[in-house]
Enzyme design. Structure first.
Site, PDB file in Angstrom:
ATOM      1  N   HIS A  63       1.357  -6.602 -12.406  1.00  0.00           N
ATOM      2  CA  HIS A  63       0.221  -7.388 -12.903  1.00  0.00           C
ATOM      3  C   HIS A  63       0.605  -8.823 -13.261  1.00  0.00           C
ATOM      4  CE1 HIS A  63      -3.096  -4.243 -13.514  1.00  0.00           C
ATOM      5  NE2 HIS A  63      -2.220  -3.783 -12.651  1.00  0.00           N
ATOM      6  N   SER A 103      -1.237  -7.867  -6.724  1.00  0.00           N
ATOM      7  CA  SER A 103      -0.816  -7.199  -5.503  1.00  0.00           C
ATOM      8  C   SER A 103      -0.518  -8.204  -4.403  1.00  0.00           C
ATOM      9  CB  SER A 103      -1.912  -6.256  -5.020  1.00  0.00           C
ATOM     10  OG  SER A 103      -2.107  -5.220  -5.946  1.00  0.00           O
ATOM     11  N   LYS A 153     -12.543   2.577  -4.084  1.00  0.00           N
ATOM     12  CA  LYS A 153     -11.714   2.793  -2.890  1.00  0.00           C
ATOM     13  C   LYS A 153     -10.593   3.793  -3.191  1.00  0.00           C
ATOM     14  CE  LYS A 153      -9.565   0.321   0.913  1.00  0.00           C
ATOM     15  NZ  LYS A 153      -9.116  -0.963   1.461  1.00  0.00           N
ATOM     16  N   ASP A 154     -10.003   3.656  -4.388  1.00  0.00           N
ATOM     17  CA  ASP A 154      -8.957   4.610  -4.779  1.00  0.00           C
ATOM     18  C   ASP A 154      -9.539   6.013  -4.967  1.00  0.00           C
ATOM     19  OD1 ASP A 154      -6.948   2.786  -4.630  1.00  0.00           O
ATOM     20  OD2 ASP A 154      -6.805   2.407  -6.772  1.00  0.00           O
ATOM     21  N   GLU A 163      15.613  20.174   0.615  1.00  0.00           N
ATOM     22  CA  GLU A 163      14.205  19.968   0.900  1.00  0.00           C
ATOM     23  C   GLU A 163      14.058  18.778   1.856  1.00  0.00           C
ATOM     24  OE1 GLU A 163      12.698  22.766  -0.106  1.00  0.00           O
ATOM     25  OE2 GLU A 163      11.318  21.893  -1.569  1.00  0.00           O
TER      26      GLU A 163
END
Lengths: 255, 413
Positions: free
Chosen positions: B213, B217, B242-243, B286
């Site tokens: 922040h 972004s 959107k998220d 894994e």
């Protein structure tokens, strides 16, 4: 949307990678068709009930099923009375009582399936050093477990092929790793007598006991898939609404 | 923030004394965000959501789990069979771990592609690498807890890596184990640390967000946006919705795994209780560790392998100083874009090699893949910064028509 498709494809591609890798290392066993396959698949209850009979009359003389309780059988259609009667055939050690003594009593539905041995040492002593594995999780503990178990149970050959030297006390099986297995062929035609009239062929019994052990490995199997369908339907609606809302909200953003 | 003026008097009263409402308003509502973020930018918030899901499901599992070598395996089966919806909670936790890595890997490759690690976001990137390391430690220790065969032997192999350290290696391994082999003491401390690490990750995530922040972004074009200009839109409602959509799609995949293929990504051997006397035919970690495992095995020397494996993460820490090109986004760097995709293929190759026995052609492929991985970061990127001619960059997101010359993207600082 195009980018979203790419993103989803990347995610799926990544998720698929290990499976490709795993398939390349595993033993190939022929695939059978099972009622529990697919999104709507469930355990075949009559088959699982017959499988319990096969387990009790054949497998249970050597193999434990320690994670299963008798009460779990209610999920494959046995009534409470039937389960009580079935459990009562077995004896468990309980105690100590108020006098400090251990005592034997008949098993009740909340007891786990009674093991044929007191412990692993006794099992090995009786079985020539080999330890008959507990079958509770056998379907999950082998790659492609159901097909593997069926293949193993039907994969015995009377004689080893030319050039294979069987060690003493070992039997030839096409699908066991190394082909030499300490367990003698457990199933022969008509070894058990099914009360529902089903012909007890080797392949029928192998299939039935696989259904039963599939259930034993995962008693929540049917519940899981049924809940999954509801969850997916909910999520489709949720995601659809989110998508529509997103389109509406983003409509005023200039590219 | 100055424009934030809540109408509710109680909210105003609280906010004057504890500015949590104005903080949320600044960072979740008004927060200016580039308007051209594509779906690859969904994966950051997704990773945060999975972290919460993992902690919630994990705490529930811990209430029913017994960290003791004699009981651990059966206590997990008890969760699967007798705890109400225990099977669902455990499958969520298991598959959540897999998808956490899927999401974080996509998030990392997005950062690599769009140059999100470049100035002024170097610390943001390094915090991300630290989160990846912490996740790997957490996942490794968590995988030990069910005390299956792969749990035990995976723990044995990985802890034994530290014996490669000269002089004190053997002692360190015994110190890690708390015994002379992986045993009850090991299981107990792994459980304690597995419970601790997620909160360390939460702390790192908070720092990651603070650093994010600071400058906001990055975006697919990779140029700096001017706050308050046409280039940005408020986080809410544009990116919250959107998220939310992205979350829905993610949950569909998640539910698909949990309810219809819960053991698809796992290994069958881990449903066999740990047995120190029986070694599995092939010890495989894994899938998310496979590329690193391949790098470890690519070096014939044990110490060298361990150094290479940790080096493969360490090289990410210094990435901002290896790639000196001022242009962030691969969209405007044709050669970089090509090599980026080769790196992706290389990582997939390494993952595949990691699952194979270390013999025959796989050894060679693993060595070539490892060499290329390091060459990408240590040779190709520094050279590209000097040799490549980037395409002309647009002057702003709102004017995608190319205008300024390449160096225009150079950060102001």
């Amino acid at each position: 949307m195009r980018k979203f498709v790419i993103a989803a494809a990347v995610a799926l591609g990544l998720a698929a990678t290990p499976q490709i890798a795993k398939a390349a290392g595993g033993v190939d066993v022929p695939s059978q068709s099972w009622a529990f396959e697919g999104v709507f698949g469930t355990i075949d209850i009559p088959a699982a009930q017959r499988g319990l009979q096969v387990y009790k009359e054949v497998c249970a003389s050597c193999h434990g099923l320690s994670l299963m309780a008798y009460r779990n059988l209610a999920q494959i259609g046995f009534s409470e009375e039937e389960i009580k009667a079935l459990a009562a055939d077995y004896t468990v050690m309980d105690g100590p009582n108020d006098d400090g003594e251990m005592f034997e009593r008949a098993a009740i539905p909340s007891d786990r399936f009674v093991s044929p041995y007191a412990n692993e040492q006794e099992a090995r002593a009786i079985n020539n050093g080999a330890y008959p594995v507990d079958l509770s999780l056998i379907i999950k503990a082998r790659a492609d477990g159901a097909n593997y178990l069926y293949a193993l149970l039907t994969g015995y050959r009377e004689e080893a092929p030319e050039g294979v030297d069987l060690m003493p006390g070992m039997y030839y099986n096409e699908y066991y790793g190394g082909n030499q297995i300490a367990m003698p062929q457990p199933l022969y035609d008509d070894f058990v007598e099914y009360s529902d009239g089903t012909q007890a062929t080797v392949s029928q019994m192998a299939k039935d006991v696989t259904y039963f052990l599939k259930f034993a490995a995962e008693p929540s199997h049917d519940e899981r898939k049924q809940m999954g369908i509801k969850v997916i339907i909910f999520l489709l609606v949720f995601t659809g609404l989110a998508y529509a809302s997103m389109k509406k909200i983003w409509a005023d953003v200039k590219k | 923030m100055s424009t934030y003026n809540p109408s509710n008097p109680l909210v105003r009263w609280i906010d004057h004394r504890l500015p949590m409402f104005s903080f949320m308003n600044e960072h979740l509502t008004d927060y200016p965000t580039p308007k051209n973020l594509n779906y690859f930018w969904n994966f950051g918030s997704l990773a945060g959501i999975i972290l919460v899901v993992m902690i919630a499901s994990g705490i529930t599992l811990a209430m029913h789990y017994t960290a003791h070598v004699d009981y651990a395996f059966n206590s997990v089966e008890r969760i699967m069979r007798d705890v109400n919806f225990g099977w669902m909670i455990r499958y969520i936790h298991m598959n959540g771990a897999h998808l956490f890595f899927v999401v974080v890997f996509i998030h990392i490759f997005r950062g690599l592609y769009y140059g999100s690690y470049k100035a002024p976001r170097e610390i943001l990137w390094m915090l991300g690498v630290a989160i990846l390391l912490a996740m790997m430690a957490t996942a490794f220790m968590g995988y030990v807890l069910p005390w299956g065969q792969m749990s035990f032997w995976g723990a044995t192999v990985i802890t034994n890596l530290f014996s490669a350290i000269p002089l004190v290696g053997e002692d360190i391994v015994i110190w890690l184990w708390g015994a002379f082999s992986v045993d009850n003491a090991t299981l107990n401390r792994f459980f304690a640390l597995h419970y601790l690490m997620p909160f360390v990750i939460v702390g790192l995530v908070v720092l990651h967000l603070v650093a994010l922040h600071r400058f906001g972004s990055n975006n697919p074009i990779g140029i700096d946006v001017k706050k308050g200009s046409q280039d940005t839109i408020p986080f809410h409602p544009y990116y919250t919705i959107k998220d939310t959509f992205g979350l829905g799609v993610f949950l569909l995949v998640f539910a698909g795994l949990v309810f219809f293929a819960p053991n698809y990504l796992g290994h069958a051997d881990n449903y066999i209780e740990a047995n120190p006397l029986v070694t599995p035919a092939l010890i495989v970690p894994e899938w998310y560790f496979l590329p690193f495992y391949a790098i470890l095995r690519a070096i014939p020397d044990k110490l060298g392998g361990v150094i290479a494996m940790f080096g493969s993460i360490a090289v990410l820490f210094i990435l901002p100083w290896l790639d000196r090109s001022p242009v962030r986004s691969a969209t405007y760097r044709p050669l970089f874009k090509l090599f980026f995709w080769i790196l992706v293929l290389d990582c997939i190759l390494l993952g595949y090699v990691g699952a194979m026995p270390a013999e025959g052609i796989w050894v060679l492929l693993g060595q070539v893949g490892t060499a290329y991985y390091f060459a990408h970061f240590l040779i190709i990127l520094p050279l590209l910064s000097k040799l490549e001619t980037p395409k002309p960059l647009p002057t702003s997101i709102s004017k995608p028509v190319t205008g300024g010359a390449a160096p225009a993207a150079a950060p102001a600082e």
